[in-house]
Design a protein around this motif. Structure first.
Motif, PDB file in Angstrom:
ATOM      1  N   ILE A   1       0.837  -1.202   0.000  1.00  0.00           N
ATOM      2  CA  ILE A   1       0.000   0.000   0.000  1.00  0.00           C
ATOM      3  C   ILE A   1       0.871   1.251   0.000  1.00  0.00           C
ATOM      4  O   ILE A   1       0.615   2.217  -0.731  1.00  0.00           O
TER       5      ILE A   1
ATOM      6  N   ASN B   1      -3.363   3.960  -1.182  1.00  0.00           N
ATOM      7  CA  ASN B   1      -4.365   4.621  -0.338  1.00  0.00           C
ATOM      8  C   ASN B   1      -4.368   6.136  -0.499  1.00  0.00           C
ATOM      9  O   ASN B   1      -4.913   6.848   0.347  1.00  0.00           O
TER      10      ASN B   1
ATOM     11  N   SER C   1      -7.864   7.400  -0.426  1.00  0.00           N
ATOM     12  CA  SER C   1      -8.715   6.796   0.602  1.00  0.00           C
ATOM     13  C   SER C   1      -8.601   7.575   1.906  1.00  0.00           C
ATOM     14  O   SER C   1      -7.604   8.255   2.165  1.00  0.00           O
TER      15      SER C   1
ATOM     16  N   SER D   1      -8.287   7.542   6.106  1.00  0.00           N
ATOM     17  CA  SER D   1      -7.481   6.724   7.003  1.00  0.00           C
ATOM     18  C   SER D   1      -8.210   5.418   7.311  1.00  0.00           C
ATOM     19  O   SER D   1      -9.427   5.404   7.480  1.00  0.00           O
ATOM     20  N   GLN D   2      -7.433   4.349   7.399  1.00  0.00           N
ATOM     21  CA  GLN D   2      -8.024   3.066   7.767  1.00  0.00           C
ATOM     22  C   GLN D   2      -8.328   3.056   9.261  1.00  0.00           C
ATOM     23  O   GLN D   2      -7.650   3.731  10.044  1.00  0.00           O
TER      24      GLN D   2
ATOM     25  N   SER E   1     -12.325   3.829   3.329  1.00  0.00           N
ATOM     26  CA  SER E   1     -10.938   3.590   3.742  1.00  0.00           C
ATOM     27  C   SER E   1     -10.259   2.496   2.926  1.00  0.00           C
ATOM     28  O   SER E   1      -9.078   2.204   3.141  1.00  0.00           O
TER      29      SER E   1
ATOM     30  N   PRO F   1      -8.203   0.785   0.268  1.00  0.00           N
ATOM     31  CA  PRO F   1      -7.208   1.227  -0.714  1.00  0.00           C
ATOM     32  C   PRO F   1      -7.518   0.640  -2.083  1.00  0.00           C
ATOM     33  O   PRO F   1      -8.356  -0.259  -2.222  1.00  0.00           O
TER      34      PRO F   1
END
Length: 574
Positions: A224, A230, A233, A235-236, A339, A341
């Protein structure tokens, strides 16, 4: 059944497709690819870091059969361990440590729908999937940890009609692609010297690589970052799931019953999450607590919150007189579609919880993980039949036309609603969005604050004091970890890397009272005193591979990397 270990005779193994991880995503990908190849000589292997299939697998697990129906339409005529249909589902708001408010099904059916679902042991199910893969002539290697990704660089002659700027950039950096993986050598001690049982690493070269490591995958993180997957995207986000298996008295057991709880005890620390009780067969019950890792109070311990939860009358009435059999914990990737990616990269695809395909609305991720693996298999098969290698598979097009994308899109605001508005208002917002708009509201709520940055300091929060366990319903960490069947070879290198040894004492202790002492569900981190000086210690031999330290450390000061193959927990039926 053909299943091989990591005692390889050659230091280079060549496959068309290498799959990292024998969870539902990786095994579904292997099975689908093997089904598609028919008479084509496409070679496939799966690499699993546990010594046994399912040994590192832990999940609730509520199981929806949609992907399984597509992969093996006749699964019900086999010995597939998906047998315990859900017979009843209730949801309770725990108002306090003594009181609970049952929520009507009209309120919960859209947000926690379990219609036509099963409660399963994901470990047993993965062993069944592995059996199907072996019968389809997929090679499976267990006890194999991956050390690094093998990258290749396309020769310049492969590129035509480049602009001057593109040519300069290309000649400077090359165009990278994933060309396989290198396994971790075993038998090295903490000082980097080999022992008598040393085994060299093995290079698995592949035209395409599928990463299916589960939540917060080590290789997934690297890919990633390397390919900037990401960059578009949010934030995870993650949660910590802690689970126990109990055997309870027959009169307290209702096979197929599912109980979900919200509120207490997490609401007392202004945290969010949910508890679960899933009645399995043979008088067994899976119980657990999912704690969102964007919590603010550094004194909060997810492990001890779970122990408190079991003393609530709703729980105690079921567990009283029972025997605890198993214990485990793992991170859950729960950011949702916003989130997620980009999943395809040059040379492969990242799938399942490694990417974050969980349906956060009802905390079901097995069927979505399987479907993402099946989509990856289909796109890679197309590349292979076109005699391609190391290209970026056209996964996104297939993904966006699938029911998986529709499901994730409809629930894309679930986590954000809860985190923006709190548990009760967020639950109501999710109910309205699903019940009246079918998840089709024309906006996606922003949710871009990383979990590790959510901690407040000790001066901004109140300490939390936990009672001692009674040894009947609640237990200490040491006795819990003993049930995870953890095994590490003595003297192997530490797989929990502390980047700055001064930070825990000089900064984290002052600001956060060092949160790793409480967020870790295995007691890996401790602080001792030697000559009036505080010392931060890591006992990696207790590690459950939950990876919360890799997520929640406020300074990104601890990194989880794979230990030697076969190390860690050995779950039997989680």
């Amino acid at each position: 059944m053909k299943q091989e270990s990591n005692n390889h005779t050659s230091q280079i193994q060549q496959y068309d497709v290498v799959i990292i991880g024998a969870g539902p995503a990786g095994l579904a990908a292997a099975c689908r690819l093997a089904q598609l190849r028919k008479d084509n000589p496409i070679s496939i292997c799966v690499l699993e870091k546990s010594n046994t299939i399912g040994g590192h697998i832990i999940s609730g697990a509520l199981f929806e059969t949609r992907a399984l129906d597509e992969l093996f339409p006749d699964w019900q005529q086999t010995d597939c361990p998906v047998t315990t249909a859900i017979t009843d589902t209730t949801t309770h708001w725990l108002i306090s440590e003594k009181h609970a408010l049952p929520l009507p099904q009209s309120v919960t059916q859209q947000t926690l729908d379990t219609h036509s679902c099963y409660v399963i042991s994901l470990g047993l199910f993965c062993r069944w999937l592995a059996k199907q893969a072996l019968q389809l002539n997929v090679d499976i290697f267990t006890g194999v940890s991956i050390d690094t990704i093998i990258y290749g660089t396309h020769p310049i002659c492969d590129k035509k009609n480049l602009s001057i700027d593109e040519l300069v950039t290309y000649e400077k950096n090359g165009t990278k692609y994933v060309a396989g993986v290198k396994t971790k050598a075993s038998g090295m001690n903490k000082h980097g010297k080999s022992s008598d049982d040393y085994k060299e690493s093995v290079n698995f070269h592949a035209r395409y690589t599928i990463l299916a490591e589960g939540s917060r995958g080590y290789l997934g993180k690297e890919v990633i970052h390397r390919f900037k997957l990401n960059q578009h995207s949010q934030s995870q986000h993650y949660a910590l799931g802690i689970k126990e298996i109990w055997e309870i008295p027959q009169q307290q057991h209702q096979i197929g019953k599912v109980v979900n709880t919200l509120g207490w005890p997490l609401n007392e620390s202004h945290s969010t999450g949910s508890g679960f009780m899933y009645h399995l067969n043979d008088n067994k019950i899976a119980v657990g607590l999912i704690t969102d890792l964007d919590y603010h109070n550094p004194y909060m311990s997810p492990f001890h919150e779970f122990q408190r939860l079991k003393h609530h009358p709703l729980w105690a009435s079921v567990l009283q007189g029972g025997t605890r059999i198993s214990y485990g914990a793992h991170a859950i990737t729960k950011g949702g579609l916003a989130s997620l990616p980009k999943q395809a990269f040059p040379g492969g695809v990242i799938v399942g919880c490694d990417a974050g395909t969980l349906n956060n609305n009802n905390v079901k991720g097995c069927h979505t993980a399987m479907k993402s693996g099946m989509l990856a298999a289909a796109t890679i098969y197309t590349e292979l039949t076109n005699n391609e290698s190391y290209t970026e598979p056209l996964y996104q097009t297939l993904f966006e036309s699938s029911w998986l994308y529709t499901e994730l899109s409809q629930t894309r605001n679930t986590a954000a609603n809860t985190h923006h508005f709190g548990q009760i208002p967020g639950y109501i917002a999710n109910y309205i969005e699903q019940q009246y708009f079918d998840g089709e509201l024309p906006w996606t709520l922003p949710h871009s604050i990383a979990d590790r940055t959510a901690l407040l300091t000790t001066t901004q929060t109140q300490p939390i004091y936990y009672q001692k366990p009674d040894g009947k319903l609640s237990f200490d960490i040491a006795s819990s970890v003993a049930l995870a069947n953890i095994s590490y070879r003595k003297n192997q290198a530490n797989h929990l890397l502390l980047h700055n040894s001064n930070l825990p004492i000089e900064q984290h202790f002052n600001y956060f009272n060092e949160p790793s002492l409480r967020y870790c569900p295995a007691g890996v981190f401790t602080i001792t005193e030697q000559e009036n000086k505080k010392i931060f210690k890591i006992d990696a031999s207790k590690c459950l591979h939950c990876k919360v330290c890799d997520i929640k450390d406020p300074s990104i000061n601890i990194s989880w990397i794979p230990p030697e193959g076969g190390s860690g927990p050995n779950y039997s039926d989680m």
